[in-house]
Write a protein that holds these residues in place. Structure first.
Motif, mmCIF file in Angstrom:
data_model
loop_
_atom_site.group_PDB
_atom_site.id
_atom_site.type_symbol
_atom_site.label_atom_id
_atom_site.label_comp_id
_atom_site.label_asym_id
_atom_site.label_seq_id
_atom_site.Cartn_x
_atom_site.Cartn_y
_atom_site.Cartn_z
ATOM 1 N N LYS A 136 3.224 1.555 2.674
ATOM 2 C CA LYS A 136 4.338 0.595 2.707
ATOM 3 C C LYS A 136 5.440 0.961 1.725
ATOM 4 O O LYS A 136 6.460 0.301 1.651
ATOM 5 C CB LYS A 136 3.822 -0.812 2.375
ATOM 6 C CG LYS A 136 3.234 -1.519 3.570
ATOM 7 C CD LYS A 136 3.139 -3.001 3.298
ATOM 8 C CE LYS A 136 3.051 -3.790 4.580
ATOM 9 N NZ LYS A 136 3.050 -5.212 4.358
ATOM 10 N N THR A 174 0.864 -1.173 0.000
ATOM 11 C CA THR A 174 0.000 0.000 0.000
ATOM 12 C C THR A 174 0.901 1.223 0.000
ATOM 13 O O THR A 174 2.113 1.107 0.202
ATOM 14 C CB THR A 174 -0.870 0.014 1.258
ATOM 15 O OG1 THR A 174 0.010 -0.092 2.370
ATOM 16 C CG2 THR A 174 -1.831 -1.152 1.272
ATOM 17 N N ASP A 175 0.325 2.414 -0.202
ATOM 18 C CA ASP A 175 1.146 3.634 -0.216
ATOM 19 C C ASP A 175 1.958 3.764 1.058
ATOM 20 O O ASP A 175 3.107 4.167 1.042
ATOM 21 C CB ASP A 175 0.273 4.879 -0.382
ATOM 22 C CG ASP A 175 -0.162 4.998 -1.831
ATOM 23 O OD1 ASP A 175 0.405 4.274 -2.674
ATOM 24 O OD2 ASP A 175 -1.069 5.801 -2.108
#
Ligand SMILES: N[C@@H](CCC(=O)N[C@@H](CS)C(=O)NCC(=O)O)C(=O)O
Length: 265
Positions: free
Chosen positions: A251, A248-249
């Motif tokens: 991450k 995800t963003d």
């Protein structure tokens, strides 16, 4: 929580990330800095290569050992079949993938990034700091280190690797023509080894790696864009969609769950 000492760009690390995702095991990525971080890894494990899995106080070195460890410690969603014939084929195919696709994939990627300036540039922003410092035949020195290469390869070595990889991809495409996974109806270690190790031939299109988005879907000319192997890469996309957790963003690099660099004490 499990910890994975890794390089984000490493295809053997990707094999293990696929295994962990398939088993549904949470883990923290620890990004090892090529060179200096490997000295610390040597202190911890007696060797300098990634991937290394840390479970509690135990360090497990080598992607094949990690796969076997995961099956014995976390038996749900087994990776290696019990049936003798299937088990034999699975182990054989995994070893072949490590030795053929894994080793030759590096040579083929070396060729691709030394040939294609845009592909080469796509590595620059996020791969590693100081990446512009040294170039060998146009390939950033730090990318060479991440690939485990010294000074690159001669054209003859690269062409032989690409010819062998073509045969590998032909074989895989044939094996997958009438079954959803390499050994039949269920995914096994063989599928995850082949899929993970093949990222250097063509990087996955989707948001699975914390690498510059410019390299997504890019790969080795003659392999990644060859219609003869399209079915293989479609199969791999499906395997990723089914089992690999997208990043995800939050991450991505810099986010709270982005890989942590190995600390040097
Ligand atoms: N047989 C090992 C191969 C691991 C390997 O080749 N790792 C590379 C990165 S993909 C590495 O650590 N290279 C750095 C070095 O050799 O110093 C495995 O299956 O895990």
């Amino acid at each position: 929580m499990l910890e994975l000492y890794q390089f984000e760009l490493s295809h053997y690390s990707e094999k293990v990330r696929l295994l962990l995702d398939y088993k549904g095991l949470d883990y923290r990525k620890i990004e090892v800095t090529p060179g200096i971080g490997q000295v610390e890894l040597f202190r911890l494990t007696g060797q300098r290569q990634v991937p290394v899995l840390k479970d509690g106080n135990q360090y497990i070195v080598d992607s094949t050992n990690i796969a076997k460890y995961l099956d014995s410690r976390y038996p749900d969603r087994p990776l290696i079949p019990q049936d003798s014939k299937q088990r034999g084929l699975c182990l054989m195919m995994e070893e072949w993938a490590d030795e053929s696709i894994g080793i030759k994939g590096r040579k083929a990627l070396f060729f691709a990034i030394s040939q294609d300036q845009n592909f080469r540039k796509a590595f620059l922003p996020a791969s590693v700091p100081d990446v512009l410092k040294t170039f060998v035949e146009g390939v950033p020195n730090d990318v060479l280190k991440l690939l485990g290469l010294g000074v690159g390869y001669s054209p003859e070595v690269v062409q032989k690797a690409i010819a062998d990889l073509k045969q590998d991809l032909e074989a895989l495409t044939l094996l997958l023509a009438d079954s959803p996974y390499l050994l039949g109806d269920e995914p096994t270690l063989a599928d995850f080894a082949v899929a993970g190790l093949s990222i250097l031939l063509k990087f996955p299109d989707g948001p699975y790696l914390d690498l510059p988005t410019g390299i997504r879907g890019k790969g080795v000319p003659g392999l990644a864009d060859n219609p003869a192997y399209e079915a293989f890469f479609v199969w791999r996309d499906r395997l990723y969609a089914q089992f690999r957790k997208p990043i995800t963003d939050s991450k991505m690099s810099g986010g709270p769950s982005a890989p942590t660099s190995i600390q040097i004490e």
